[in-house]
Write a protein that holds these residues in place. Structure first.
Motif, short mmCIF file in Angstrom:
data_model
loop_
_atom_site.label_atom_id
_atom_site.label_comp_id
_atom_site.label_asym_id
_atom_site.label_seq_id
_atom_site.Cartn_x
_atom_site.Cartn_y
_atom_site.Cartn_z
N ASP A 176 16.71 9.59 -28.82
CA ASP A 176 16.42 8.17 -28.65
C ASP A 176 17.58 7.34 -29.21
OD1 ASP A 176 16.14 8.23 -31.40
OD2 ASP A 176 13.95 8.08 -31.36
N TYR A 177 17.38 6.02 -29.27
CA TYR A 177 18.44 5.12 -29.70
C TYR A 177 18.91 5.43 -31.12
CZ TYR A 177 18.86 1.76 -25.90
OH TYR A 177 19.16 1.15 -24.70
N TYR A 200 17.90 3.80 -19.97
CA TYR A 200 19.12 4.03 -20.75
C TYR A 200 20.02 2.81 -20.65
CZ TYR A 200 20.93 4.92 -16.08
OH TYR A 200 21.27 4.80 -14.75
N TYR A 230 19.75 7.00 -24.24
CA TYR A 230 18.42 7.00 -23.63
C TYR A 230 17.39 6.44 -24.62
CZ TYR A 230 20.28 10.02 -19.96
OH TYR A 230 21.00 10.53 -18.91
N ARG A 231 16.34 5.86 -24.05
CA ARG A 231 15.21 5.41 -24.88
C ARG A 231 14.23 6.54 -25.14
NH1 ARG A 231 16.50 0.98 -21.62
NH2 ARG A 231 17.05 -0.88 -22.83
N ASN A 244 11.48 7.66 -23.76
CA ASN A 244 10.04 7.38 -23.82
C ASN A 244 9.38 7.31 -22.44
OD1 ASN A 244 11.09 4.99 -22.89
ND2 ASN A 244 10.51 3.78 -24.71
N GLN A 253 10.25 -1.77 -16.47
CA GLN A 253 9.89 -1.24 -17.77
C GLN A 253 8.57 -1.85 -18.24
OE1 GLN A 253 13.05 -1.55 -20.67
NE2 GLN A 253 14.65 -1.22 -19.13
#
Length: 803
Positions: free
Chosen positions: A565-566, A614, A623-624, A626, A663
């Motif tokens: 993740d971030y 992303y 990428y997030r 999730n 999103q």
């Protein structure tokens, strides 16, 4: 099972020159010689056979012989009595690649077309549906996908890119050595089940199997390469080895940032083949690659804004960056063809990469208005500052990854109409990763903490009493293991419908994986199944047309970078992204000016769910992790290729694309790869009165990509786009000798080809931007997107010679 033997050799003319495209036939079986005059044909054993050698420019030759079971018979005929003139013959046919919608690229084109990062990817970027706005990078996006969604195979072995690459400047050499390539196939979507689990494209490369000794060198101001080919006396062993070295100083020092910078990249590749018998063959592909990236920025001034209100960012740097990427790759492949209709393949490969990314760079900047008065003594300088500040960036990132693959494939030809293919593969990925990154920003002397910390900060009007914190801070240590089992089965069929021919392919893939992380809870075992199909029909029309429809359900189980993740923390239960593809295409072959041409047009649609959103910073994707979005992509691609100039292949391509994502049901916005329009041109020409002098042009135009958003900002608030990407690279080459142009000069006698050329990169000196740097205006509290420009016009000299 059939009793078989093999006949092989080299066919020469009366001057001992090898002859290409000689047909060697025994009954209804046959083959052709390659450009080195080599041929190899499996024939019946234990009975008398007649072997015919024929060519349109020579008299035929015939031998009658009887061979023993599994015998390798070597025969070297000499053809003579040249025919004066035979007109060109073009056979369009319905080859397997045409039916499957695969684009084949001539390796000679790959080696000759100029580009800042010359190679296969350089030519791919001229194809419709393939997008890139960074000439320093070998990365490319296809039909709305990102850089991580493309499969690359060399000799059916999947190859990988480095993990920590952030900038195209750091990439150096592509894995593929173009001087070793024999065949290149590319599919931009709707590909068969036998290819792996990615969403966007397949690049399938085959290395050359040497038939005789050869050697070649290439040298330029940006590095060089050497290639050697060798064959054993009995033709059972062969080897091709390539060494490459590249120095990107010429390109990166043309950028707007003044640096002490000398990035160097080197690799060695080798392919060893062993033909144990007519039924069994073995090969080994090995690669050692080392990239060193030492970067010491000094100063930078970027002018942007408008004519009436010009703005500049002036930066003075201190510090340096030192990155290293060491890659080791080895693969064994064995092919067992136990009869003419059945074949088994065994493949095992290991990929090991050690990467480090270390930097400490202090950037002190001024953002202000530029004096645009031509008569002024301060013309071009910043005369009024809107913002001043500094940024200190630090990283100590280390990654060690080991990937092992073991695979078995089968191919069975049931009859002339039906084929079955299958495969099963085991993969283990073992990654050890440490991330330490932080960034401190101050504006007008006041430190800016990360917005997500939710500290009240309205300096300079009130004193800040919260804790000191970096603007960005990522610290994570991951010990991750991923075990995968995947497999496929597919059925190929060809038939007739009245007087029309058609082809069908139906297949299915399965993929099971589980993520284990030593520092957290293991992920769940996940499984996806991917049905795919193709249908092609060639009507019995006077015009040579073929229509195709293909598609299916495509999954992309997450690779390691998609799990982070971030904050750099691995999320073990990230789902596979799912995409439904539909591709409809038309393939039209025709003659224009008595020369062959082909027009291929395709319309496509993708519906994507469980999207792992992303952001792209240069070529690094964050990428997030999730799966919180859905997306779509649709467009139209067209490519016209043929002999616009007799004897040379050129093409024009056009693409339209729209891709958006939604999103958490907030509405659709452009994805980072939403590059609407694309035009590509690859053109070859020569002077009719001076055929030795050749010209190559590589031109790409893309409309601008979304320019991203500042750190921690809502991407829904930043939908600005970069300027259009426009680039033209041109090469001029004087050919002293090649397979078409001969020379009587003694010093050229050892060479099969010898040429000297001049290349001009970015011919029109266009300013192209790759990303934005976001700078805060302390007075208005707004942020400016300052474009990061790529390379300017650069000249290069290139020498090519082969023995």
């Amino acid at each position: 099972m059939a009793q078989t033997a093999r006949i092989k050799g080299v066919i020469l003319d009366e001057f001992n020159n090898p002859i290409e495209k000689v047909t060697v036939s025994v009954g209804d079986k046959g083959t052709e010689t390659n450009k080195n005059g080599f041929y190899s044909l499996e024939v019946p054993a234990e009975k008398e056979i007649t072997i015919v050698f024929s060519h349109v420019s020579f008299k035929s030759a015939t031998i009658i012989t009887t061979l023993k079971k599994n015998e390798d018979f070597e025969f070297y005929p000499v053809l003579n009595d040249r025919v004066n003139q035979i007109g060109p013959v073009t056979v369009t046919g319905t080859s397997k690649k045409r039916v499957e919608g695969v684009t084949s690229i001539d390796p000679v084109v790959i080696r000759t077309i100029p580009g800042a990062n010359a190679g296969i990817e350089n030519v791919l970027k001229t194809l419709p549906g393939v997008y890139s706005n960074n000439e320093l990078s070998t990365s490319y996006a296809v039909r709305g996908g990102n850089y991580d969604e493309n499969l690359v195979y060399v000799n059916e072995i999947e190859v990988y890119r480095p993990f920590l690459i952030r900038s195209g400047q750091q990439e150096g050499l592509s894995f593929t050595n173009t001087n070793m390539v024999e065949n290149v196939d590319f599919s931009a979507g709707g590909f068969q089940a036998k290819y792996g689990d990615k969403l966007s494209s397949v690049l399938d490369i085959t290395y050359r199997n040497p038939k005789q000794f050869a050697a070649g060198i290439e040298a330029s101001l940006m590095g060089g390469s050497a290639t050697v080919e060798a064959v054993s006396k009995n033709q059972k062993w062969s080897n091709i080895t390539g060494i490459r070295y590249r120095d990107n100083s010429l390109l990166v020092n043309s950028k707007e940032t003044e640096t002490n910078f000398r990035p160097s990249f080197a690799d060695v590749q080798t392919l060893v083949n062993f033909n144990a018998s007519t039924k069994w063959s073995w090969s080994f592909l090995g690669n050692i690659s080392q990239n060193k990236y030492n970067y010491e920025p000094l100063t930078r001034q970027t002018n942007f804004g408008t004519v009436s209100e010009p703005i500049a960012l002036v930066v003075v740097y201190d510090g340096q960056e030192k990155d290293k990427y060491l890659t080791l790759f080895g693969a064994f492949k064995s092919v067992y063809q136990y009869n003419a209709n059945n074949k088994l393949k065994f493949i095992a490969s290991t990929y090991h990469t050690q990467e480090q990314e270390y930097y400490d760079i202090l950037a002190q900047y001024r953002l202000g208005e530029v004096d645009s008065n031509i008569g002024s003594e301060t013309f071009g300088n910043v005369v009024y500052s809107r913002g001043i500040g500094s940024q200190l960036s630090h990283a100590r990132n280390d990654l060690d990854a080991l990937i092992f693959n073991a695979e078995t494939k089968g191919f069975h030809e049931i009859n002339e109409k039906t084929q079955i293919e299958w495969g099963i593969k085991y993969t283990k990925e073992d990654i050890r990763d440490r991330i330490v990154e932080w960034e401190v920003i101050d504006s007008a002397g006041f430190s800016l903490p990360a917005p997500i910390l939710d500290y009240q900060n309205d300096q300079p009007y009130n004193p800040y009493v919260g804790p000191l914190a970096p603007y960005q801070n990522r610290r994570a240590t991951n010990y991750t293991t991923i075990n995968r089992i995947s497999g496929y089965a597919q059925w190929n069929y060809k038939g007739t419908f009245g007087e029309h021919k058609y082809w069908m392919n139906l297949g299915v893939r399965g993929h099971q994986w589980q993520v284990k992380n030593a520092n957290s809870v293991d992920g769940d075992s996940q499984f996806v199944i991917s049905p795919r199909g193709q249908f092609a029909i060639k009507p019995n029309w006077e015009k040579d047309m073929l229509f195709r429809i293909s598609g299916g359900m495509y999954y992309q189980p997450p690779f390691y970078r998609e799990l982070r993740d971030y904050d750099g923390v691995v999320q073990p239960n990230v789902k596979a992204q799912k995409s439904v593809h539909l591709v409809v295409s038309n393939d039209y072959s025709f003659k224009l000016w008595t020369r062959p041409f082909k027009l291929v047009s395709e319309a496509y649609y993708k519906k994507i769910t469980d999207v792992n959103t992303y952001t792209i910073d240069n070529v690094r994707i964050r990428y997030r992790a999730n799966n919180d979005a859905e997306a779509y992509a649709y467009g139209f691609d067209a490519r016209l290729n043929g002999e616009f100039v007799p004897g040379t292949e050129s093409w024009f391509s056009f693409g339209y694309l729209k891709t958006e994502e939604n999103q958490n049901d907030r509405g659709y916005i452009a994805r980072p790869t939403d590059q609407r329009l694309k035009f590509g041109l690859l053109f070859q020409d020569y002077m009719p009165n001076i055929p030795n002098f050749k010209v190559y042009l590589n031109l790409v135009y893309n409309t601008g990509l979304p320019g991203g958003s500042p750190s921690y900002a809502d991407p829904y608030d930043y939908q600005l786009r970069l300027k259009d990407y426009r680039r033209a690279d041109v090469g001029f080459s004087y050919v002293f000798k090649d397979h078409e142009i001969q020379s009587s000069k003694k010093w050229l006698k050892p060479f099969t080809d010898f040429s000297l050329g001049l290349e001009i990169f970015n011919l029109f000196n266009n300013q192209n931007a790759i990303t934005n740097t976001w700078v805060r205006d302390v007075y208005t509290k707004s942020q400016y997107g300052v474009p990061n420009y790529l390379t300017t016009r650069v000249f290069n000299v290139k020498l090519i010679a082969h023995l």
